[in-house]
Design a protein around this motif. Structure first.
Motif, PDB file in Angstrom:
ATOM      1  N   THR A  14       8.979   4.908  -0.603  1.00 28.99           N
ATOM      2  CA  THR A  14       8.856   3.736   0.269  1.00 28.99           C
ATOM      3  C   THR A  14       7.389   3.334   0.389  1.00 28.99           C
ATOM      4  O   THR A  14       6.500   4.186   0.368  1.00 28.99           O
ATOM      5  CB  THR A  14       9.396   4.025   1.688  1.00 28.99           C
ATOM      6  N   ALA A  15       7.165   2.048   0.513  1.00 24.54           N
ATOM      7  CA  ALA A  15       5.800   1.548   0.675  1.00 24.54           C
ATOM      8  C   ALA A  15       5.303   1.911   2.066  1.00 24.54           C
ATOM      9  O   ALA A  15       6.071   1.868   3.037  1.00 24.54           O
ATOM     10  CB  ALA A  15       5.768   0.036   0.478  1.00 24.54           C
ATOM     11  N   THR A  16       4.039   2.296   2.165  1.00 27.07           N
ATOM     12  CA  THR A  16       3.437   2.587   3.465  1.00 27.07           C
ATOM     13  C   THR A  16       3.202   1.288   4.234  1.00 27.07           C
ATOM     14  O   THR A  16       3.249   1.244   5.457  1.00 27.07           O
ATOM     15  CB  THR A  16       2.091   3.324   3.253  1.00 27.07           C
ATOM     16  N   HIS A  17       2.945   0.235   3.463  1.00 27.08           N
ATOM     17  CA  HIS A  17       2.655  -1.061   4.068  1.00 27.08           C
ATOM     18  C   HIS A  17       3.039  -2.146   3.060  1.00 27.08           C
ATOM     19  O   HIS A  17       2.958  -1.939   1.862  1.00 27.08           O
ATOM     20  CB  HIS A  17       1.153  -1.155   4.381  1.00 27.08           C
ATOM     21  N   GLN A  73       0.859  -1.185   0.000  1.00 29.58           N
ATOM     22  CA  GLN A  73       0.000   0.000   0.000  1.00 29.58           C
ATOM     23  C   GLN A  73       0.892   1.231   0.000  1.00 29.58           C
ATOM     24  O   GLN A  73       2.010   1.198   0.506  1.00 29.58           O
ATOM     25  CB  GLN A  73      -0.859   0.051   1.264  1.00 29.58           C
ATOM     26  N   LYS A  74       0.358   2.323  -0.597  1.00 26.20           N
ATOM     27  CA  LYS A  74       1.104   3.569  -0.548  1.00 26.20           C
ATOM     28  C   LYS A  74       0.143   4.736  -0.365  1.00 26.20           C
ATOM     29  O   LYS A  74      -0.865   4.854  -1.059  1.00 26.20           O
ATOM     30  CB  LYS A  74       1.873   3.757  -1.872  1.00 26.20           C
ATOM     31  N   SER A  75       0.470   5.563   0.618  1.00 27.28           N
ATOM     32  CA  SER A  75      -0.247   6.823   0.793  1.00 27.28           C
ATOM     33  C   SER A  75       0.803   7.923   0.885  1.00 27.28           C
ATOM     34  O   SER A  75       1.816   7.765   1.565  1.00 27.28           O
ATOM     35  CB  SER A  75      -1.069   6.782   2.087  1.00 27.28           C
ATOM     36  N   VAL A 134      -5.177   9.115   1.891  1.00 27.00           N
ATOM     37  CA  VAL A 134      -5.644   8.437   0.667  1.00 27.00           C
ATOM     38  C   VAL A 134      -4.627   7.386   0.230  1.00 27.00           C
ATOM     39  O   VAL A 134      -3.427   7.677   0.141  1.00 27.00           O
ATOM     40  CB  VAL A 134      -5.821   9.462  -0.478  1.00 27.00           C
ATOM     41  N   LEU A 135      -5.104   6.164  -0.025  1.00 28.32           N
ATOM     42  CA  LEU A 135      -4.215   5.137  -0.570  1.00 28.32           C
ATOM     43  C   LEU A 135      -4.208   5.253  -2.088  1.00 28.32           C
ATOM     44  O   LEU A 135      -5.247   5.092  -2.723  1.00 28.32           O
ATOM     45  CB  LEU A 135      -4.699   3.737  -0.170  1.00 28.32           C
ATOM     46  N   VAL A 136      -3.047   5.542  -2.660  1.00 23.24           N
ATOM     47  CA  VAL A 136      -2.965   5.615  -4.132  1.00 23.24           C
ATOM     48  C   VAL A 136      -2.568   4.261  -4.711  1.00 23.24           C
ATOM     49  O   VAL A 136      -2.738   4.011  -5.897  1.00 23.24           O
ATOM     50  CB  VAL A 136      -2.021   6.734  -4.631  1.00 23.24           C
TER      51      VAL A 136
END
Ligand code: ADP
Length: 364
Positions: free
Chosen positions: A62-65, A17-19, A24-26
């Motif tokens: 970097t990835a948020t998750h 996931q990336k925000s 907002v998750l893009v």
């Protein structure tokens, strides 16, 4: 989502996931495995999250998750320059003050290669993109297409196992773009390098890719080889985004095995392949490619009546816009060939198609 991938997995996104703003998750829960030596294209409209995915793989975001792995290794904490990835972007990013030879030598010098090794690799890379004569020029002395060839050569000169390309042909005119598509495809075939390619151009994706991941709103809508994606779109987004497509909205009034009967708003019915649609009583979109529609006659079973609204002469075919039970943007491509009757605006005709070519989809 590994369907259709050949060879060992080389790149892996797992629940990524990336925000950018913490809200907002893009990129939403992305799972994607890319095989070694594969040419995988991320295709989707602007803002759908493709570049963000590429930048996370490159290490600039970097990835948020979630986890990203390269060759089985977690790379979340490895800086970009240590990932050994070649990159090509739309705006070339060649060093303007250096010659072509110096531009290509740079990634090799950084890696500590000897002078003679550097020279031979630079020469090989320039020959690969048919630019062997241009080593002493500066980027400003080259055309856009030539600069982009050099950018491709520079991304490959240090023999990376993975090359990322983000809209690399976006600034070129149509003819050059198509020529470069074939060239990049052939380079990929010859080198066996893994390529992850980003574009919003569906024909570019169809031309070059082993598999295409169709993005919309941070989610992969379908992951498949070009033929499967065109012939068997899984939802109405993919059917609309790739190739030309007719859509007919209606209500499902019957399902028998994999056949759906759909009723149009004027009460006429049509049979379709039930792909990804709801049950009886729900609305669905029928998706039919214009080139899969034939003009039959009224006694053909299941023929659908239609009225000719507009005819456009396009040389090898006539593009015919029709009204099909209240849908007046229905396109049929009638071959301009022996045996095909000439149509007239205003006349009523009967359309037929194979049931498999008429796909009942959801309403995305
Ligand atoms: P695509 O490559 O499919 O056009 P992007 O990955 O560039 O999509 O963008 C996805 C979304 O993330 C868009 O809404 C975009 O505005 C947003 N976005 C991209 N980069 C940034 C950034 N550096 N900061 C904030 N938002 C961004």
């Amino acid at each position: 989502m590994t369907s259709g991938q050949n060879g060992d997995t080389f790149v892996e996104f797992e629940r990524v996931q990336k925000s950018y703003d913490g809200e907002v998750l893009v990129v939403k829960d992305l799972n994607l495995s890319i095989g070694k030596g594969e040419f995988l294209t991320m295709l989707g409209p602007s803002g759908s999250g493709k570049t963000t995915c590429l930048m996370m793989l490159a290490g600039f975001e970097t990835a948020t998750h979630g986890d990203i792995r390269l060759g089985g290794r977690e790379i979340n904490n490895i800086p970009p320059h240590k990932r050994g990835i070649g990159m090509v972007f739309q705006n070339y990013a060649l060093f303007p003050h250096m010659s072509v030879n110096e531009n290509l030598a740079f990634p090799l010098q950084v890696r500590g290669l000897s002078k003679s090794e550097t020279e031979s690799k630079v020469k090989r890379a320039l020959d690969m993109v048919q630019m062997g004569e241009f080593g002493n020029r500066r980027p400003a002395q080259l055309s856009g297409g030539q600069q982009q060839r050099i950018a491709v050569a520079r991304a490959l000169v240090f023999d990376p196992e993975l090359v990322l390309m983000d809209e690399p042909l976006g600034a070129l005119d149509k003819q050059l773009r198509e020529q470069m598509q074939y060239e990049i495809k052939h380079i990929h075939e010859n080198l066996g390098v893994t390529v992850v390619y980003v574009t919003h151009d569906q024909s570019e994706a169809l031309t070059m890719s082993d598999r295409i991941a169709v993005f919309n709103d941070g989610v992969i809508q379908q992951l498949a080889d070009p033929e499967t994606l065109y012939e068997r779109p899984e939802n109405s987004f993919c059917a609309q985004f790739i190739g030309e497509n007719n859509k007919l909205g209606g209500k499902i009034v019957g399902i028998d095995g994999d056949t759906a009967t759909v009723e149009f708003d004027d009460g006429a019915t049509c049979k379709a392949l039930a792909v990804n649609c709801g049950g009886v009583g729900e609305r669905s979109l029928l998706s039919i490619r214009p080139e899969r529609v034939a003009i039959g006659n009224s006694d053909t079973p299941d023929a659908i009546s239609a009225r000719v609204l507009e005819l456009i002469y396009l040389g090898d075919h006539i593009r015919c816009r029709m009204d099909v039970h209240g849908h007046n943007e229905f396109i049929v491509k009638v071959p301009n060939a022996a045996g095909h009757a000439r149509l007239n605006v205003g006349e009523t005709v009967h359309l037929t198609w194979e049931r498999e070519d008429c796909r009942a989809l959801d309403l995305i």
